[in-house]
Design a protein around this motif. Sequence first.
Motif, PDB file in Angstrom:
ATOM      1  N   ARG A  13       0.829  -1.207   0.000  1.00 25.78           N
ATOM      2  CA  ARG A  13       0.000   0.000   0.000  1.00 25.78           C
ATOM      3  C   ARG A  13       0.861   1.255   0.000  1.00 25.78           C
ATOM      4  N   ILE A  14       1.945   1.211   0.744  1.00 25.55           N
ATOM      5  CA  ILE A  14       2.851   2.355   0.798  1.00 25.55           C
ATOM      6  C   ILE A  14       3.458   2.609  -0.582  1.00 25.55           C
ATOM      7  N   VAL A  15       3.894   1.548  -1.236  1.00 23.66           N
ATOM      8  CA  VAL A  15       4.512   1.686  -2.553  1.00 23.66           C
ATOM      9  C   VAL A  15       3.499   2.190  -3.579  1.00 23.66           C
ATOM     10  N   ASP A  16       2.291   1.638  -3.557  1.00 26.26           N
ATOM     11  CA  ASP A  16       1.256   2.082  -4.492  1.00 26.26           C
ATOM     12  C   ASP A  16       0.977   3.575  -4.321  1.00 26.26           C
ATOM     13  N   ASP A  22      13.320   3.200  -3.771  1.00 26.87           N
ATOM     14  CA  ASP A  22      13.825   1.938  -4.320  1.00 26.87           C
ATOM     15  C   ASP A  22      12.676   0.971  -4.610  1.00 26.87           C
ATOM     16  N   LEU A  23      11.741   0.886  -3.690  1.00 24.01           N
ATOM     17  CA  LEU A  23      10.607  -0.010  -3.875  1.00 24.01           C
ATOM     18  C   LEU A  23       9.704   0.463  -5.019  1.00 24.01           C
ATOM     19  N   ALA A  24       9.506   1.775  -5.104  1.00 24.43           N
ATOM     20  CA  ALA A  24       8.670   2.326  -6.173  1.00 24.43           C
ATOM     21  C   ALA A  24       9.304   2.076  -7.535  1.00 24.43           C
ATOM     22  N   LEU A  25      10.610   2.271  -7.629  1.00 22.32           N
ATOM     23  CA  LEU A  25      11.290   2.059  -8.905  1.00 22.32           C
ATOM     24  C   LEU A  25      11.207   0.592  -9.321  1.00 22.32           C
ATOM     25  N   ASP A  26      11.391  -0.305  -8.374  1.00 18.66           N
ATOM     26  CA  ASP A  26      11.305  -1.723  -8.733  1.00 18.66           C
ATOM     27  C   ASP A  26       9.887  -2.082  -9.169  1.00 18.66           C
ATOM     28  N   GLN A  27       8.891  -1.445  -8.571  1.00 21.81           N
ATOM     29  CA  GLN A  27       7.514  -1.706  -8.995  1.00 21.81           C
ATOM     30  C   GLN A  27       7.297  -1.255 -10.437  1.00 21.81           C
ATOM     31  N   ILE A  28       7.913  -0.139 -10.824  1.00 19.98           N
ATOM     32  CA  ILE A  28       7.791   0.340 -12.197  1.00 19.98           C
ATOM     33  C   ILE A  28       8.408  -0.675 -13.160  1.00 19.98           C
ATOM     34  N   PHE A  29       9.534  -1.244 -12.796  1.00 20.04           N
ATOM     35  CA  PHE A  29      10.142  -2.271 -13.652  1.00 20.04           C
ATOM     36  C   PHE A  29       9.230  -3.489 -13.772  1.00 20.04           C
ATOM     37  N   LEU A  65       8.574   6.298 -19.725  1.00 17.95           N
ATOM     38  CA  LEU A  65       7.805   7.440 -20.209  1.00 17.95           C
ATOM     39  C   LEU A  65       6.479   7.573 -19.457  1.00 17.95           C
ATOM     40  N   ALA A  66       5.923   6.443 -19.034  1.00 15.18           N
ATOM     41  CA  ALA A  66       4.675   6.492 -18.269  1.00 15.18           C
ATOM     42  C   ALA A  66       4.895   7.055 -16.868  1.00 15.18           C
ATOM     43  N   HIS A  67       6.125   6.960 -16.384  1.00 16.24           N
ATOM     44  CA  HIS A  67       6.486   7.464 -15.049  1.00 16.24           C
ATOM     45  C   HIS A  67       7.743   8.326 -15.205  1.00 16.24           C
ATOM     46  N   PRO A  68       7.597   9.580 -15.630  1.00 17.84           N
ATOM     47  CA  PRO A  68       8.757  10.406 -16.009  1.00 17.84           C
ATOM     48  C   PRO A  68       9.780  10.626 -14.906  1.00 17.84           C
ATOM     49  N   TRP A  69       9.417  10.395 -13.656  1.00 12.89           N
ATOM     50  CA  TRP A  69      10.356  10.533 -12.546  1.00 12.89           C
ATOM     51  C   TRP A  69      11.327   9.356 -12.476  1.00 12.89           C
ATOM     52  N   ALA A  70      10.955   8.231 -13.074  1.00 13.41           N
ATOM     53  CA  ALA A  70      11.728   6.996 -12.908  1.00 13.41           C
ATOM     54  C   ALA A  70      13.120   7.046 -13.531  1.00 13.41           C
ATOM     55  N   PRO A  71      13.308   7.590 -14.762  1.00 13.33           N
ATOM     56  CA  PRO A  71      14.656   7.562 -15.346  1.00 13.33           C
ATOM     57  C   PRO A  71      15.721   8.215 -14.473  1.00 13.33           C
ATOM     58  N   GLY A  72      15.330   9.247 -13.739  1.00 10.22           N
ATOM     59  CA  GLY A  72      16.301   9.926 -12.890  1.00 10.22           C
ATOM     60  C   GLY A  72      16.748   9.119 -11.697  1.00 10.22           C
ATOM     61  N   LEU A  73      16.075   8.008 -11.406  1.00 10.49           N
ATOM     62  CA  LEU A  73      16.434   7.171 -10.260  1.00 10.49           C
ATOM     63  C   LEU A  73      17.188   5.918 -10.654  1.00 10.49           C
ATOM     64  N   ASN A  75      12.201  -7.326  -9.564  1.00  9.76           N
ATOM     65  CA  ASN A  75      11.736  -6.990 -10.916  1.00  9.76           C
ATOM     66  C   ASN A  75      12.876  -6.502 -11.799  1.00  9.76           C
ATOM     67  N   VAL A  76      13.749  -5.678 -11.239  1.00 12.99           N
ATOM     68  CA  VAL A  76      14.909  -5.192 -11.997  1.00 12.99           C
ATOM     69  C   VAL A  76      15.825  -6.349 -12.359  1.00 12.99           C
ATOM     70  N   LEU A  77      16.121  -7.192 -11.384  1.00 13.55           N
ATOM     71  CA  LEU A  77      17.060  -8.282 -11.627  1.00 13.55           C
ATOM     72  C   LEU A  77      16.505  -9.289 -12.632  1.00 13.55           C
ATOM     73  N   ALA A  78      15.215  -9.553 -12.571  1.00 13.24           N
ATOM     74  CA  ALA A  78      14.625 -10.514 -13.506  1.00 13.24           C
ATOM     75  C   ALA A  78      14.742 -10.011 -14.941  1.00 13.24           C
ATOM     76  N   ARG A  79      14.539  -8.715 -15.155  1.00 14.56           N
ATOM     77  CA  ARG A  79      14.602  -8.166 -16.513  1.00 14.56           C
ATOM     78  C   ARG A  79      16.044  -8.009 -16.978  1.00 14.56           C
ATOM     79  N   THR A  80      16.948  -7.718 -16.060  1.00 13.65           N
ATOM     80  CA  THR A  80      18.360  -7.665 -16.419  1.00 13.65           C
ATOM     81  C   THR A  80      18.875  -9.053 -16.774  1.00 13.65           C
ATOM     82  N   GLU A  81      18.418 -10.053 -16.049  1.00 16.45           N
ATOM     83  CA  GLU A  81      18.777 -11.444 -16.361  1.00 16.45           C
ATOM     84  C   GLU A  81      18.301 -11.808 -17.763  1.00 16.45           C
TER      85      GLU A  81
END
Length: 237
Positions: free
Chosen positions: A33-36, A78-85, A113-121, A130-136
């Motif tokens: 809930r906090i991340v959402d 960190d949690l929000a960014l991983d949720q975006i991934f 692009l859907a979350h313009p704040w994300a690239p800066g993080l 989520n990040v590691l799975a996509r990097t893998e």
Amino acid sequence: MTSAEPDGPTTSPVWLRTEQPRTRRRPPLTAQRIVDAAVAVLDEHGIEGLTMRGLAQRLTVTATALYWHVRTKDDVLDLALDQIFGEVPIPAVTDDWPHDVRVLVRGWRAAMLAHPWAPGLVGRPMLGPNVLARTEFLQSALVRGGCRGVHLAVVTRTLANYVIGASLTEATWHRTADPQARAAARDHVAASADIYPTLTASGHLDDSRWDDDLLFEAGLDGILRSAAQHPADEAPH
């Protein structure tokens, strides 16, 4: 034979009673809930608009309650960014490794692009599942294309930097900049054609000449051609 008298006052049959509305309790506070809520705030107000106090108010809890689940604002980011991934679809593996990379990278760009704040993080340490799975997935596709060792590291970083840079530029230029300011920038270059002849001829800053999707795809094709042609055991000079 008579029925037994009920204890206490007589009541109507259950089928005829009107239930009194009950006040619903708020759902329990969880990390999800906090991340959402944090993602919603970030989408609306950007990184600077996210504070722990404001996040607590949005969730109608005390700031102290947040700290049972997250220690700092950095944890939330960190949690929000991983949720975006997590919004980036992981493609099915095919025999066409460049295709697999393209599908993943296109989804990555779309999420940024859907979350313009994300690239800066994205420069933050990213160890979320989520990040590691996509990097893998990305690196496994590149390995199938012959990338090894330092070449694999270089191509991975090049693709990551390309997506981040392109998304950040597009998000800033097209979604936050005033269209009149963009037009003024193009006019400024065009008015100084004697000083900037190449920029004027190429249509620099003229977003009506070259579509962003076209430019992105052309750049991605170039990176993948380089990845396929570079010897796996040859370090870059």
